[in-house]
Design an enzyme around this catalytic site. Sequence first.
Site, short mmCIF file in Angstrom:
data_model
loop_
_atom_site.label_atom_id
_atom_site.label_comp_id
_atom_site.label_asym_id
_atom_site.label_seq_id
_atom_site.Cartn_x
_atom_site.Cartn_y
_atom_site.Cartn_z
N ARG A 140 -1.22 -5.67 5.19
CA ARG A 140 -0.46 -4.96 4.15
C ARG A 140 0.48 -5.87 3.38
O ARG A 140 0.76 -5.63 2.21
CB ARG A 140 0.33 -3.81 4.79
CG ARG A 140 -0.55 -2.66 5.29
CD ARG A 140 0.30 -1.49 5.70
NE ARG A 140 -0.50 -0.37 6.17
CZ ARG A 140 0.00 0.82 6.48
NH1 ARG A 140 1.31 1.01 6.39
NH2 ARG A 140 -0.78 1.79 6.90
N ASP A 191 11.16 10.46 -0.62
CA ASP A 191 10.40 9.54 0.22
C ASP A 191 10.95 8.14 -0.01
O ASP A 191 11.47 7.83 -1.09
CB ASP A 191 8.91 9.59 -0.12
CG ASP A 191 8.04 9.08 1.03
OD1 ASP A 191 7.49 9.91 1.78
OD2 ASP A 191 7.92 7.84 1.18
#
Length: 286
Positions: A51, A152
């Site tokens: 990632r 978020d």
Amino acid sequence: MSDVIDSREAAATPTRDLVFTDADFARLRRMIGERAGIALSERKREMAYSRLARRVRLAGQRRFADYLDPLEADASHPEWEHFTNALTTNLTSFFREAHHFPLLAEHVARRSGPISIWCCAASTGEEPWSIAITLAETLGSAAERAEIVATDIDTRALADARAGIYPLAAVEKLSEERRKRFFLRGTGARSGLARVAPALRSRVHFAPLNLASGDWPVDGPFDAIFCRNLMIYFDKDTQQRVLKRFAGLMKPDGLLFAGHSENFSYFENPFVLRGQTVYRLRGGAR
């Protein structure tokens, strides 16, 4: 940067083009824990590499250590946003953990004043839109007075949530009635996509928020808080701290909706179990 390979490159493997040592992994685990409260397990090493590798390359580095150095030196470095986004997991769908939504409908149907709900792990938006659909179906025109706050830590996911555009496959499990009422089917260049209807979009307000930080730019009290499948990424101290702050933002008879794999009964907290992964405040109305 020197081309000389130093001791930090000892753990590099032939299949990797970037140097990622045990020390680098330990370091980024600590950094994401301090920054976002995420407790990254030892098993997530390959995930962390895959990632973050793109961000390391974009920074023009060959070693994770050289990528992490400026972040650790500057808490306001703009790369922190990308670093955090990369290590955040987003797995969601419309009406996921479906047993929660009839309970939400029952809860809001009994209330007389304006409804306020906080979805604090909004991800790409399927959860807050599911909440909005539930309120519209339950309250009818009164749903216009309801407010849903969706937050978020992942700014990329939040942008997708705010756009409210999804592949048709993402909504195909919804009933035909729901698809026709709450979504617009794309045509031409938008063929194969569905967009949340404008009437629903006006009821959800999106904002970035880090639950592990000291600053929560939300105003209660809330009738319900959805925090599902997020606490599993926090250590116990962070879980307790977050739950206590939730308690201060809830109405006395408010409900906390948690994820199917989350259990808060093993430490002292301000909530008691009311139903399947649904909690109420201790001493609050039943």
